[in-house]
Design a protein around this motif. Structure first.
Motif, PDB file in Angstrom:
ATOM      1  N   ASN A   1       0.795  -1.239   0.000  1.00  0.00           N
ATOM      2  CA  ASN A   1       0.000   0.000   0.000  1.00  0.00           C
ATOM      3  C   ASN A   1       0.826   1.286   0.000  1.00  0.00           C
ATOM      4  N   PHE A   2       1.987   1.247  -0.617  1.00  0.00           N
ATOM      5  CA  PHE A   2       2.779   2.446  -0.823  1.00  0.00           C
ATOM      6  C   PHE A   2       2.530   2.965  -2.234  1.00  0.00           C
ATOM      7  N   VAL A   3       2.633   4.273  -2.408  1.00  0.00           N
ATOM      8  CA  VAL A   3       2.582   4.875  -3.737  1.00  0.00           C
ATOM      9  C   VAL A   3       4.033   5.023  -4.178  1.00  0.00           C
ATOM     10  N   VAL A   4       4.371   4.456  -5.346  1.00  0.00           N
ATOM     11  CA  VAL A   4       5.762   4.410  -5.786  1.00  0.00           C
ATOM     12  C   VAL A   4       5.924   5.102  -7.135  1.00  0.00           C
ATOM     13  N   ASP A   5       6.889   6.024  -7.189  1.00  0.00           N
ATOM     14  CA  ASP A   5       7.319   6.606  -8.452  1.00  0.00           C
ATOM     15  C   ASP A   5       8.701   6.045  -8.747  1.00  0.00           C
ATOM     16  N   ILE A   6       8.947   5.731 -10.017  1.00  0.00           N
ATOM     17  CA  ILE A   6      10.225   5.132 -10.407  1.00  0.00           C
ATOM     18  C   ILE A   6      10.996   6.106 -11.289  1.00  0.00           C
TER      19      ILE A   6
ATOM     20  N   ALA B   1      15.218  11.551 -11.121  1.00  0.00           N
ATOM     21  CA  ALA B   1      14.970  11.631  -9.679  1.00  0.00           C
ATOM     22  C   ALA B   1      14.841  13.082  -9.241  1.00  0.00           C
ATOM     23  N   TYR B   2      15.736  13.940  -9.723  1.00  0.00           N
ATOM     24  CA  TYR B   2      15.655  15.366  -9.369  1.00  0.00           C
ATOM     25  C   TYR B   2      14.343  15.975  -9.862  1.00  0.00           C
ATOM     26  N   HIS B   3      13.900  15.559 -11.032  1.00  0.00           N
ATOM     27  CA  HIS B   3      12.624  16.054 -11.564  1.00  0.00           C
ATOM     28  C   HIS B   3      11.465  15.648 -10.647  1.00  0.00           C
ATOM     29  N   PHE B   4      11.429  14.375 -10.260  1.00  0.00           N
ATOM     30  CA  PHE B   4      10.385  13.910  -9.346  1.00  0.00           C
ATOM     31  C   PHE B   4      10.451  14.655  -8.018  1.00  0.00           C
ATOM     32  N   LEU B   5      11.667  14.839  -7.495  1.00  0.00           N
ATOM     33  CA  LEU B   5      11.824  15.502  -6.200  1.00  0.00           C
ATOM     34  C   LEU B   5      11.376  16.956  -6.234  1.00  0.00           C
ATOM     35  N   ALA B   6      11.489  17.579  -7.388  1.00  0.00           N
ATOM     36  CA  ALA B   6      11.013  18.961  -7.528  1.00  0.00           C
ATOM     37  C   ALA B   6       9.495  19.025  -7.616  1.00  0.00           C
ATOM     38  N   SER B   7       8.871  17.915  -7.976  1.00  0.00           N
ATOM     39  CA  SER B   7       7.428  17.888  -8.194  1.00  0.00           C
ATOM     40  C   SER B   7       6.616  17.344  -7.023  1.00  0.00           C
ATOM     41  N   TYR B   8       7.212  16.478  -6.214  1.00  0.00           N
ATOM     42  CA  TYR B   8       6.478  15.796  -5.154  1.00  0.00           C
ATOM     43  C   TYR B   8       7.284  15.781  -3.861  1.00  0.00           C
ATOM     44  N   ASP B   9       6.567  15.625  -2.744  1.00  0.00           N
ATOM     45  CA  ASP B   9       7.202  15.413  -1.448  1.00  0.00           C
ATOM     46  C   ASP B   9       7.199  13.918  -1.167  1.00  0.00           C
ATOM     47  N   TYR B  10       8.369  13.387  -0.885  1.00  0.00           N
ATOM     48  CA  TYR B  10       8.503  11.954  -0.606  1.00  0.00           C
ATOM     49  C   TYR B  10       8.848  11.736   0.853  1.00  0.00           C
ATOM     50  N   GLN B  11       8.275  10.701   1.431  1.00  0.00           N
ATOM     51  CA  GLN B  11       8.600  10.333   2.795  1.00  0.00           C
ATOM     52  C   GLN B  11       9.803   9.390   2.839  1.00  0.00           C
ATOM     53  N   PHE B  12      10.110   8.783   1.693  1.00  0.00           N
ATOM     54  CA  PHE B  12      11.189   7.788   1.639  1.00  0.00           C
ATOM     55  C   PHE B  12      11.745   7.749   0.227  1.00  0.00           C
ATOM     56  N   ILE B  13      13.068   7.611   0.131  1.00  0.00           N
ATOM     57  CA  ILE B  13      13.722   7.459  -1.170  1.00  0.00           C
ATOM     58  C   ILE B  13      14.573   6.201  -1.120  1.00  0.00           C
ATOM     59  N   LEU B  14      14.344   5.303  -2.053  1.00  0.00           N
ATOM     60  CA  LEU B  14      15.150   4.095  -2.198  1.00  0.00           C
ATOM     61  C   LEU B  14      16.073   4.347  -3.376  1.00  0.00           C
ATOM     62  N   LEU B  15      17.366   4.502  -3.106  1.00  0.00           N
ATOM     63  CA  LEU B  15      18.314   5.039  -4.077  1.00  0.00           C
ATOM     64  C   LEU B  15      19.396   4.032  -4.452  1.00  0.00           C
ATOM     65  N   ASP B  16      19.475   3.725  -5.736  1.00  0.00           N
ATOM     66  CA  ASP B  16      20.534   2.884  -6.289  1.00  0.00           C
ATOM     67  C   ASP B  16      21.836   3.687  -6.295  1.00  0.00           C
ATOM     68  N   LEU B  17      22.929   3.058  -5.940  1.00  0.00           N
ATOM     69  CA  LEU B  17      24.208   3.766  -5.932  1.00  0.00           C
ATOM     70  C   LEU B  17      24.853   3.819  -7.307  1.00  0.00           C
ATOM     71  N   GLY B  18      24.519   2.889  -8.197  1.00  0.00           N
ATOM     72  CA  GLY B  18      25.144   2.822  -9.517  1.00  0.00           C
ATOM     73  C   GLY B  18      24.209   3.272 -10.618  1.00  0.00           C
ATOM     74  N   LEU B  19      23.956   4.562 -10.691  1.00  0.00           N
ATOM     75  CA  LEU B  19      23.079   5.091 -11.737  1.00  0.00           C
ATOM     76  C   LEU B  19      23.876   5.413 -12.994  1.00  0.00           C
ATOM     77  N   PRO B  20      23.234   5.426 -14.147  1.00  0.00           N
ATOM     78  CA  PRO B  20      23.977   5.639 -15.396  1.00  0.00           C
ATOM     79  C   PRO B  20      24.515   7.059 -15.566  1.00  0.00           C
ATOM     80  N   ASP B  21      23.876   8.053 -14.955  1.00  0.00           N
ATOM     81  CA  ASP B  21      24.301   9.436 -15.177  1.00  0.00           C
ATOM     82  C   ASP B  21      24.986  10.080 -13.979  1.00  0.00           C
TER      83      ASP B  21
END
Length: 72
Positions: free
Chosen positions: A24-29, A36-56
C-alpha cells in the motif's frame, strides 16, 4: 506514503515497486539521477530508495546533494 524508487535496472525496479505497491505504498520510479531530481522537484517523498550505480551520476553524489539541500 509516497516513495521514490531510483533504480536503472528495469526488472529490479518493477519487482520492487510491485512489492511496495502490495504493501500500500505509492511508488514513483526514476531510472536516472536527472529523473529523480525532476520527481523531487514535483512531489514530497517520505522515503527514497536510491541505487548507488546510476547511469548518469553516482547515487552517493545524489544523496549528498539532497542532504545539502535539506540542511539549507
Amino acid at each position: 506514503m509516497r516513495i521514490l524508487l531510483v533504480e536503472d535496472d528495469a526488472l529490479l525496479a518493477k519487482a520492487t515497486a510491485r512489492g511496495l505497491d502490495h504493501a500500500n505504498f505509492v511508488v514513483d520510479i526514476a531510472t536516472t539521477a536527472e529523473q529523480a531530481y525532476h520527481f523531487l522537484a514535483s512531489y514530497d517523498y517520505q522515503f527514497i530508495l536510491l541505487d548507488l550505480g546510476l547511469p548518469d551520476r553516482n547515487g552517493l553524489e545524489v544523496l549528498k546533494s539532497l542532504r545539502r539541500k535539506r540542511i539549507k
